[in-house]
Design a protein around this motif. Structure first.
Motif, PDB file in Angstrom:
ATOM      1  N   PHE A  66      40.437  76.611  12.721  1.00  0.00           N
ATOM      2  CA  PHE A  66      39.118  76.685  12.683  1.00  0.00           C
ATOM      3  C   PHE A  66      38.776  77.770  12.030  1.00  0.00           C
ATOM      4  CE2 PHE A  66      39.058  73.323  15.474  1.00  0.00           C
ATOM      5  CZ  PHE A  66      37.891  72.783  15.960  1.00  0.00           C
ATOM      6  N   GLN A  67      37.681  77.822  11.541  1.00  0.00           N
ATOM      7  CA  GLN A  67      36.983  79.245  10.718  1.00  0.00           C
ATOM      8  C   GLN A  67      35.609  79.327  11.279  1.00  0.00           C
ATOM      9  OE1 GLN A  67      39.153  78.834   6.268  1.00  0.00           O
ATOM     10  NE2 GLN A  67      37.208  80.117   6.577  1.00  0.00           N
ATOM     11  N   TRP A  68      35.046  80.668  11.222  1.00  0.00           N
ATOM     12  CA  TRP A  68      33.732  80.837  11.612  1.00  0.00           C
ATOM     13  C   TRP A  68      32.896  80.363  10.478  1.00  0.00           C
ATOM     14  CZ3 TRP A  68      31.982  85.929  14.342  1.00  0.00           C
ATOM     15  CH2 TRP A  68      32.469  86.007  15.322  1.00  0.00           C
ATOM     16  N   SER A  69      31.726  79.879  10.806  1.00  0.00           N
ATOM     17  CA  SER A  69      30.807  78.922   9.824  1.00  0.00           C
ATOM     18  C   SER A  69      29.974  79.970   8.949  1.00  0.00           C
ATOM     19  CB  SER A  69      30.058  77.894  10.533  1.00  0.00           C
ATOM     20  OG  SER A  69      28.975  78.519  10.954  1.00  0.00           O
ATOM     21  N   PRO A  70      29.141  79.284   8.035  1.00  0.00           N
ATOM     22  CA  PRO A  70      28.314  80.254   7.288  1.00  0.00           C
ATOM     23  C   PRO A  70      27.045  80.568   8.030  1.00  0.00           C
ATOM     24  CG  PRO A  70      28.328  78.005   6.486  1.00  0.00           C
ATOM     25  CD  PRO A  70      29.572  78.131   7.070  1.00  0.00           C
ATOM     26  N   ILE A  71      26.740  80.094   9.106  1.00  0.00           N
ATOM     27  CA  ILE A  71      25.900  80.394   9.930  1.00  0.00           C
ATOM     28  C   ILE A  71      26.236  81.272  11.246  1.00  0.00           C
ATOM     29  CG2 ILE A  71      24.314  78.586   9.400  1.00  0.00           C
ATOM     30  CD1 ILE A  71      24.652  77.526  12.073  1.00  0.00           C
ATOM     31  N   THR A  72      27.316  81.767  11.055  1.00  0.00           N
ATOM     32  CA  THR A  72      27.960  82.691  12.285  1.00  0.00           C
ATOM     33  C   THR A  72      28.392  84.029  11.466  1.00  0.00           C
ATOM     34  OG1 THR A  72      29.062  80.537  13.328  1.00  0.00           O
ATOM     35  CG2 THR A  72      30.063  82.764  13.921  1.00  0.00           C
ATOM     36  N   PHE A  73      28.376  84.056  10.364  1.00  0.00           N
ATOM     37  CA  PHE A  73      28.937  85.257   9.833  1.00  0.00           C
ATOM     38  C   PHE A  73      27.950  86.465  10.025  1.00  0.00           C
ATOM     39  CE2 PHE A  73      31.219  87.624   6.278  1.00  0.00           C
ATOM     40  CZ  PHE A  73      32.512  87.408   6.827  1.00  0.00           C
ATOM     41  N   ALA A  74      28.564  87.621   9.592  1.00  0.00           N
ATOM     42  CA  ALA A  74      27.943  88.845  10.420  1.00  0.00           C
ATOM     43  C   ALA A  74      26.461  88.868   9.836  1.00  0.00           C
ATOM     44  CB  ALA A  74      28.728  89.964   9.920  1.00  0.00           C
ATOM     45  N   HIS A  75      26.198  88.586   8.687  1.00  0.00           N
ATOM     46  CA  HIS A  75      24.733  89.123   7.933  1.00  0.00           C
ATOM     47  C   HIS A  75      23.721  88.270   8.215  1.00  0.00           C
ATOM     48  CE1 HIS A  75      26.925  92.270   5.956  1.00  0.00           C
ATOM     49  NE2 HIS A  75      28.028  91.608   5.817  1.00  0.00           N
ATOM     50  N   ASN A  76      23.825  87.128   9.017  1.00  0.00           N
ATOM     51  CA  ASN A  76      22.728  86.191   9.172  1.00  0.00           C
ATOM     52  C   ASN A  76      21.831  86.763   9.982  1.00  0.00           C
ATOM     53  OD1 ASN A  76      23.614  84.002   7.475  1.00  0.00           O
ATOM     54  ND2 ASN A  76      24.777  83.320   9.246  1.00  0.00           N
ATOM     55  N   THR A  90      11.680  82.296   7.631  1.00  0.00           N
ATOM     56  CA  THR A  90      12.057  81.562   6.503  1.00  0.00           C
ATOM     57  C   THR A  90      13.789  81.535   6.735  1.00  0.00           C
ATOM     58  OG1 THR A  90      12.124  83.020   4.497  1.00  0.00           O
ATOM     59  CG2 THR A  90      10.352  81.993   4.857  1.00  0.00           C
ATOM     60  N   PHE A  91      14.128  82.036   7.699  1.00  0.00           N
ATOM     61  CA  PHE A  91      15.577  82.015   7.612  1.00  0.00           C
ATOM     62  C   PHE A  91      16.200  80.475   7.593  1.00  0.00           C
ATOM     63  CE2 PHE A  91      19.252  81.410  10.602  1.00  0.00           C
ATOM     64  CZ  PHE A  91      20.173  82.167   9.826  1.00  0.00           C
ATOM     65  N   TRP A  92      15.579  79.675   8.648  1.00  0.00           N
ATOM     66  CA  TRP A  92      16.079  78.221   8.846  1.00  0.00           C
ATOM     67  C   TRP A  92      15.749  77.581   7.442  1.00  0.00           C
ATOM     68  CZ3 TRP A  92      19.776  77.240  12.093  1.00  0.00           C
ATOM     69  CH2 TRP A  92      19.684  78.093  13.154  1.00  0.00           C
ATOM     70  N   ALA A  93      14.584  77.886   6.686  1.00  0.00           N
ATOM     71  CA  ALA A  93      14.136  77.068   5.396  1.00  0.00           C
ATOM     72  C   ALA A  93      15.162  77.472   4.192  1.00  0.00           C
ATOM     73  CB  ALA A  93      12.818  77.430   5.047  1.00  0.00           C
ATOM     74  N   SER A  94      15.461  78.864   4.103  1.00  0.00           N
ATOM     75  CA  SER A  94      16.434  79.327   3.103  1.00  0.00           C
ATOM     76  C   SER A  94      17.675  79.041   3.348  1.00  0.00           C
ATOM     77  CB  SER A  94      16.139  80.904   2.961  1.00  0.00           C
ATOM     78  OG  SER A  94      16.601  81.687   4.197  1.00  0.00           O
ATOM     79  N   TRP A 152      20.656  75.014   3.059  1.00  0.00           N
ATOM     80  CA  TRP A 152      21.970  74.380   2.344  1.00  0.00           C
ATOM     81  C   TRP A 152      23.107  74.689   3.200  1.00  0.00           C
ATOM     82  CZ3 TRP A 152      25.427  77.835  -0.383  1.00  0.00           C
ATOM     83  CH2 TRP A 152      25.029  79.005  -0.234  1.00  0.00           C
ATOM     84  N   ARG A 153      23.251  75.880   3.750  1.00  0.00           N
ATOM     85  CA  ARG A 153      24.310  76.105   4.540  1.00  0.00           C
ATOM     86  C   ARG A 153      24.251  75.392   5.865  1.00  0.00           C
ATOM     87  NH1 ARG A 153      28.759  78.206   1.899  1.00  0.00           N
ATOM     88  NH2 ARG A 153      28.571  80.211   1.229  1.00  0.00           N
ATOM     89  N   VAL A 154      23.161  75.166   6.471  1.00  0.00           N
ATOM     90  CA  VAL A 154      23.155  74.273   7.677  1.00  0.00           C
ATOM     91  C   VAL A 154      23.534  72.966   7.348  1.00  0.00           C
ATOM     92  CG1 VAL A 154      21.807  73.467   9.628  1.00  0.00           C
ATOM     93  CG2 VAL A 154      21.459  75.916   8.669  1.00  0.00           C
ATOM     94  N   GLU A 196      10.923  77.083  12.973  1.00  0.00           N
ATOM     95  CA  GLU A 196      10.146  78.435  12.755  1.00  0.00           C
ATOM     96  C   GLU A 196       8.965  77.838  12.068  1.00  0.00           C
ATOM     97  OE1 GLU A 196      11.976  80.786   9.673  1.00  0.00           O
ATOM     98  OE2 GLU A 196      12.615  78.953   8.551  1.00  0.00           O
ATOM     99  N   GLY A 197       7.833  78.665  12.461  1.00  0.00           N
ATOM    100  CA  GLY A 197       6.553  78.427  12.077  1.00  0.00           C
ATOM    101  C   GLY A 197       5.511  78.148  13.118  1.00  0.00           C
ATOM    102  N   ALA A 198       4.374  77.712  12.607  1.00  0.00           N
ATOM    103  CA  ALA A 198       3.357  77.337  13.649  1.00  0.00           C
ATOM    104  C   ALA A 198       3.705  76.037  14.470  1.00  0.00           C
ATOM    105  CB  ALA A 198       2.210  76.994  12.566  1.00  0.00           C
ATOM    106  N   PRO A 199       2.941  75.988  15.495  1.00  0.00           N
ATOM    107  CA  PRO A 199       3.337  74.922  16.575  1.00  0.00           C
ATOM    108  C   PRO A 199       2.694  73.613  15.434  1.00  0.00           C
ATOM    109  CG  PRO A 199       2.113  76.396  17.519  1.00  0.00           C
ATOM    110  CD  PRO A 199       2.137  76.946  16.318  1.00  0.00           C
ATOM    111  N   THR A 200       3.221  72.631  15.714  1.00  0.00           N
ATOM    112  CA  THR A 200       3.035  71.317  15.183  1.00  0.00           C
ATOM    113  C   THR A 200       3.525  70.110  15.728  1.00  0.00           C
ATOM    114  OG1 THR A 200       3.395  69.925  12.887  1.00  0.00           O
ATOM    115  CG2 THR A 200       5.244  70.913  13.973  1.00  0.00           C
ATOM    116  N   ALA A 201       2.710  68.928  15.262  1.00  0.00           N
ATOM    117  CA  ALA A 201       2.999  67.519  16.189  1.00  0.00           C
ATOM    118  C   ALA A 201       4.118  66.763  15.210  1.00  0.00           C
ATOM    119  CB  ALA A 201       1.611  66.940  16.372  1.00  0.00           C
TER     120      ALA A 201
END
Length: 837
Positions: free
Chosen positions: A479-489, A495-499, A502-504, A780-785
């Motif tokens: 196994f490897q640590w994934s791109p969303i696990t690496f140190a700099h996230n 906008t973290f989850w938006a930007s 592609w990695r997610v 992330e972001g405003a509440p929504t339905a």
């Protein structure tokens, strides 16, 4: 051996000669230096035999500098039986001293003795080291260049890099320790006996004739120094043992205990002996010899460190700073507590052998080192004996009973290629690490293997260029640590989850062999290094997460929607961080470095904004050392540490100039380099105390911890979620699982257009087709339905789905959300539906 262990050690010439003969036999039988070294090094170190003990230490410097073999002796120092190795207060101890001859074979110095005391759970054993007189040893050499550390009496000492126990630290004599006795008495022997059997509690796969521990379903990372009030492995063992007792009695867990529950693996941050400040007094000092007696001032090390500042020497031994008893038994007790839970929990060791702190130069042969690097010293992995030593240090550490190994910074295992004039990755050595097997309680097995490898990090384009798959492709079981696990996230950023979509999405496509999760020791630390502006103007902070910075950081790393996404939808092995689960503080703490402590504090200057809640600084329990230095208010400290951060770069980190720049602030302490260092030391220790989860045990919200636990239990009940998703457009040439159009049973996407909220949704179907899981979450972001069924491009029978997990705060029209009805989700809220249970 115990019947003959008197403390008065005597030399065994025949047994010593046999060691030298075996050495030569091994060298003769094996073709090639590395093959011979791999066979030889496991024989080295200290071993408790039947009726005697043997010591073998690689000493190439003695040979290189012409130190005669007969000039080197083995010194044994046996303490009184009532010495408490767990005591952290320095005190003078009288030792019974024995000095015996040694014999050299090749570059190894050997001795066999009887009468030495082997350490046990109950008592401290004989300490040992090699000694010689540099002034008399080699007439052609400069005594100052000879190997070893010279004491006040002129004798040089050399330590054993393969030691099993170093109760007074890696820079002190090692302890002769009876590991076989500990292995025979461990409480989880049945667990190891079941490896390779049909026992589902200890699932393994066959690998080249041996059982390999199967991957976990989910795991939690733990820092032993802050996880419990006692800050020790013994404290952790009792904490886990208490959870086990409640489980067997069917008793309810506390909210704090729930932060650990629901996992089937725990990854310990490094538990190796640490470096020491070269300008500090040390925990072993003032050794005075007088014939067959000696005295020294000793103390169990009380280091504050996140665990990664290791010296490689004595790597196989547990770190004494987290052994409250001073006994290695605590490490085995913790592992056994995990293994003997009603639902056993695997233990993964975080192995940081990619480099050594500069302190390693003081205790290891020069041949260990290639030269300075980013973290201290590069090791010379091309030297056959160094290569063999590092691999055996890995084996010895893992033989305490770990189920898995996380290789820290695999991209740092590099060697210089003179033809390309570049440092190149040593993937052959990483393959050698993979080949190491363990033997515990009479069972040989292969551990679960995890690499952290962000190559080409630290190249500037590493975030775009890294595939995080290089070693999985070379070792498909790994196994490897994934791109969303690496140190700099930094999920606290808007906008973290938006930007990062592609990695997610890559996690969904090919993440079956990835460790996933946004909270770990590095990501939380990186998150707190971000500036905290006072307004939304130009502000990247996700203020939908909370009303202030501490609430934002807490909810970024312990987030119901994130937890549900990673545990209930995405593949791989989700990993959380215990400090984040408990919403306790965390910082980069290390009081072991005289050179860079002040800079580390400067880098952490925003920690007060992120981690210190209203009223925390005024609490008498916290920041006591900094208050003693005169920083009575948070405002004083905040102003000073932020000003300190501005002085590092323009002064090129020159303490004198930094002090001059800070003087106009009129701080409460006299500004000298020494006082600046004292300030940094106080900061490190106060932050470590503040981060101790014992302070935050009673501050847990049972609704929050209960939901997080149920999310993890959902994952445990569905181990098939670990496999990569079968998506319509999964690449044909990447990932362990692909899907043709008619096999694409899964869906994963985000609502488009976003309309102010990043809403992720996904659908998974079990391999047998009997169950479907649908996730929808406002990342992330405003509440929504949202209407979950309308988001998923798949045939659904709405009546078949029921809400299995509803995050606290979710608003619905009825008693429970339905997939074909609108549901209101705020930032960090999610719902998980199930059909076909």
């Amino acid at each position: 051996m115990s019947q003959e262990a008197t403390g008065e050690a005597t030399y065994l010439s025949e047994e010593t000669a046999a060691l030298a003969e075996r050495h030569e036999s091994i060298r003769t039988r094996h073709d090639g230096e590395f093959a011979a070294a791999k066979a030889l090094v496991p024989e080295l170190g200290a071993h408790v035999r039947e009726g005697h003990a043997t010591v073998g230490i690689w000493t190439p410097g003695l040979v290189e500098h012409g130190v005669p073999a007969e000039a080197v002796e083995l010194e044994l120092l046996t303490p009184p039986a009532d010495v408490d190795p767990g005591e952290t207060e320095p005190r003078a101890v009288a030792f019974e001293r024995s000095v015996v001859p040694t014999r050299r074979a090749g570059e190894v110095t050997y001795a066999a003795v009887e009468g030495a005391v082997a350490g046990t759970r109950e008592r401290l054993g004989s300490l040992y080291q090699l000694v010689y007189d540099p002034a008399e040893a080699a007439s052609d050499a400069d005594p100052a260049e000879l190997p070893g550390v010279v004491g006040d009496d002129g004798l040089a000492t050399l330590q054993d890099p393969l030691a099993d126990s170093v109760p007074f630290g890696a820079f002190a004599p090692a302890e002769l320790y009876d590991r076989d006795r500990l292995d025979d008495e461990r409480d989880d022997r049945d667990y190891f006996a079941a490896l390779g059997s049909d026992d589902e509690r200890v699932a393994t796969s066959e690998d080249d004739g041996l059982p390999r521990v199967d991957p976990a379903t989910s795991m939690v990372e733990i820092h032993p120094g802050t996880a419990t009030e006692r800050g020790s492995l013994g404290g952790l063992a009792d904490f886990v043992g208490g959870i086990g007792e409640k489980a067997r009695a069917d008793e309810e867990l506390t909210a704090f205990e729930e932060t650990f529950a629901g996992y089937d693996a725990v990854q310990l941050m490094p538990v190796e002996p640490l470096t020491e400040r070269s300008d500090a007094a040390g925990d072993w000092r003032g050794l005075a010899r007088d014939g067959d007696a000696a005295t020294a001032t000793v103390a169990r090390p009380d280091k504050v460190n996140w665990g990664y500042d290791i010296v490689v020497g004595a790597f196989g031994a547990p770190c004494p700073s987290i052994l409250e008893s001073g006994r290695p038994d605590e490490l085995v007790d913790f592992i056994a507590a995990c293994h003997t839970l009603p639902d056993p929990v695997k233990v993964v060791f975080d192995v940081a052998l990619g480099h050594a702190d500069d302190g390693g130069l003081r205790i290891l042969p020069d041949r260990f080192f290639h030269g300075p690097g980013m973290y201290g010293q590069h090791l010379d992995y091309l030297d056959p004996m160094v290569r063999a030593h590092v691999l055996d240090l890995q084996r010895r550490k893992m033989d305490w009973g770990a189920d898995g190994i996380r290789v820290d910074g695999a991209q740092d295992f590099r060697n210089y290629n003179p033809e390309t004039d570049e440092m190149e990755h040593d993937d052959d050595f990483l393959a050698e690490m993979d080949a190491v097997t363990q033997e515990v309680a009479g069972t040989e097995y292969r551990p679960w293997l995890i690499y952290e490898d962000g190559r080409p990090w630290p190249r500037h384009d590493w975030e775009l260029a890294s595939t995080y798959r290089t070693l999985i492709e070379q070792h498909p079981h790994s196994f490897q640590w994934s791109p969303i696990t690496f140190a700099h996230n930094k999920p606290a950023m808007l906008t973290f989850w938006a930007s990062k979509w592609w990695r997610v999405r890559e996690v969904a496509d090919m993440g079956g062999n990835w460790i996933t999760g946004v909270a770990n020791h590095d990501t939380v630390r990186r998150g707190t290094q971000v500036d905290v502006p006072e307004s939304w103007e130009g502000d990247p902070i996700n203020r939908y997460l909370g009303d202030d910075a501490p609430e934002i950081i807490d909810r970024a790393y312990d987030n119901p929607a994130t937890n549900a996404l990673l545990h209930c939808l995405l593949p791989g092995v989700p990993m959380d961080f215990l400090n984040a689960n408990a919403r306790g503080p965390w910082g980069f703490v290390r009081d072991t470095d005289a050179d860079w402590n002040v800079k580390v504090v400067a880098d952490e200057h925003n920690l007060l904004d992120w981690q210190v809640r209203e009223g925390d600084y005024d609490d008498d329990r916290f920041f006591t050392r900094l208050k003693e230095l005169g920083f009575r208010t948070r405002e004083q400290l905040d102003e000073f540490v932020k000003a300190l951060a501005t002085t590092v770069e323009p002064t090129d980190y020159d303490p004198e100039t930094m002090c001059a720049m800070l003087e106009p602030l009129d701080p409460p302490l006299d500004l000298t380099p020494a006082n600046l260092d004292a300030f940094a030391d106080a900061w490190m220790r106060d932050v470590a105390d503040f981060a101790n989860l014992g302070h935050w045990r009673d501050a847990q919200d049972p609704e929050r911890t209960g939901f997080a636990r149920r999310v993890r239990e959902f994952r445990q009940a569905r181990p098939w979620l670990r496999e990569s998703m079968r998506l319509p457009d999964a690449p044909d040439d990447e990932g362990p699982v692909t899907a043709d159009a008619d096999e694409a049973t899964d869906r994963f996407g985000y609502r488009n257009p976003a309309n102010g909220s990043v809403v992720y949704y996904g659908l998974r179907e079990s391999p047998d087709g009997d169950e479907r899981v649908l996730f929808v979450g406002n990342m992330e972001g405003a509440p929504t339905a949202v209407t979950p069924a309308a988001l998923v491009d798949a045939d659904l029978d709405p009546a078949a789905f029921e809400a299995a997990l509803v995050a606290p705060g979710v608003e619905t029209a009825g008693d429970s959300p339905a997939v074909d009805e609108a549901v209101e989700v705020a930032n960090g809220e999610a719902v998980v539906f199930v059909a076909g249970e």
